[in-house]
Write a protein that holds these residues in place. Structure first.
Motif, PDB file in Angstrom:
ATOM      1  N   ARG A  10       0.839  -1.211   0.000  1.00 57.74           N
ATOM      2  CA  ARG A  10       0.000   0.000   0.000  1.00 57.74           C
ATOM      3  C   ARG A  10       0.865   1.249   0.000  1.00 57.74           C
ATOM      4  O   ARG A  10       0.454   2.293  -0.502  1.00 57.74           O
ATOM      5  N   LEU A  11       2.056   1.142   0.559  1.00 54.13           N
ATOM      6  CA  LEU A  11       3.010   2.252   0.548  1.00 54.13           C
ATOM      7  C   LEU A  11       3.920   2.207  -0.675  1.00 54.13           C
ATOM      8  O   LEU A  11       4.867   2.966  -0.768  1.00 54.13           O
ATOM      9  N   ASP A  12       3.624   1.286  -1.600  1.00 53.71           N
ATOM     10  CA  ASP A  12       4.407   1.095  -2.816  1.00 53.71           C
ATOM     11  C   ASP A  12       5.834   0.650  -2.486  1.00 53.71           C
ATOM     12  O   ASP A  12       6.799   1.056  -3.125  1.00 53.71           O
ATOM     13  N   LEU A  13       5.968  -0.191  -1.473  1.00 55.84           N
ATOM     14  CA  LEU A  13       7.255  -0.752  -1.080  1.00 55.84           C
ATOM     15  C   LEU A  13       7.237  -2.242  -1.379  1.00 55.84           C
ATOM     16  O   LEU A  13       6.410  -2.978  -0.855  1.00 55.84           O
ATOM     17  N   GLU A  14       8.138  -2.678  -2.204  1.00 60.22           N
ATOM     18  CA  GLU A  14       8.190  -4.082  -2.617  1.00 60.22           C
ATOM     19  C   GLU A  14       9.550  -4.656  -2.243  1.00 60.22           C
ATOM     20  O   GLU A  14      10.584  -4.198  -2.725  1.00 60.22           O
ATOM     21  N   PHE A  15       9.527  -5.632  -1.356  1.00 62.37           N
ATOM     22  CA  PHE A  15      10.745  -6.332  -0.963  1.00 62.37           C
ATOM     23  C   PHE A  15      10.778  -7.664  -1.710  1.00 62.37           C
ATOM     24  O   PHE A  15      10.027  -8.576  -1.395  1.00 62.37           O
ATOM     25  N   HIS A  16      11.640  -7.752  -2.702  1.00 61.51           N
ATOM     26  CA  HIS A  16      11.659  -8.926  -3.577  1.00 61.51           C
ATOM     27  C   HIS A  16      12.201 -10.178  -2.894  1.00 61.51           C
ATOM     28  O   HIS A  16      11.898 -11.285  -3.320  1.00 61.51           O
ATOM     29  N   ASP A  17      13.001 -10.017  -1.860  1.00 62.68           N
ATOM     30  CA  ASP A  17      13.593 -11.167  -1.173  1.00 62.68           C
ATOM     31  C   ASP A  17      12.878 -11.516   0.122  1.00 62.68           C
ATOM     32  O   ASP A  17      13.409 -12.275   0.941  1.00 62.68           O
TER      33      ASP A  17
END
Length: 96
Positions: free
Chosen positions: A31-38
Motif C-alpha cells: 500500500r506504501l508502494d514498497l516491494e521487498f523482492h527477497d
C-alpha cells in the motif's frame, strides 16, 4: 471413526496466525508502494543455533538506492498523515 481433516491437519493454528500477520505486513508495505523482492517467511527451527522459537519475516537485502527510494515513499506517506492530522485531529485507534 476417522476425524475431519482441515487446514489444521497440515498447518498448526499458530503458523496460520503468523502467516496472516505476515500477509498483512506485505499488504501494508505494498500500500506504501514498497516491494521487498527477497521477503520470506521463516518457520520455527529447534535445530538452528540459536534455536528460532518464533516465526520470522525476513525482508532480505536492499540496495542503498532502494533504501533511499523507500525512505522517500515513507516520508511522503507520513507527511500526508501529518497533514490529515492537522486538519482532522489524531487518528482513532483501530478496533482490530
Amino acid at each position: 471413526m476417522v476425524g475431519k481433516v482441515d487446514r489444521n491437519y497440515w498447518v498448526p493454528t499458530d503458523r496460520q496466525e503468523a502467516e496472516d500477520k505476515a500477509t498483512a505486513f506485505v499488504v501494508a508495505l505494498r500500500r506504501l508502494d514498497l516491494e521487498f523482492h527477497d521477503i520470506e517467511f521463516q518457520d520455527l527451527c529447534d535445530e538452528c543455533r540459536p534455536p528460532r522459537t518464533d516465526y520470522e519475516i525476513r525482508i532480505g537485502r536492499i540496495s542503498v538506492k532502494e533504501a533511499s527510494e523507500f525512505a522517500e515513499k515513507l516520508d511522503q506517506a507520513l507527511d500526508q498523515l501529518a497533514q490529515y492530522q492537522k486538519l482532522y485531529g489524531p487518528l482513532e485507534e483501530s478496533t482490530d
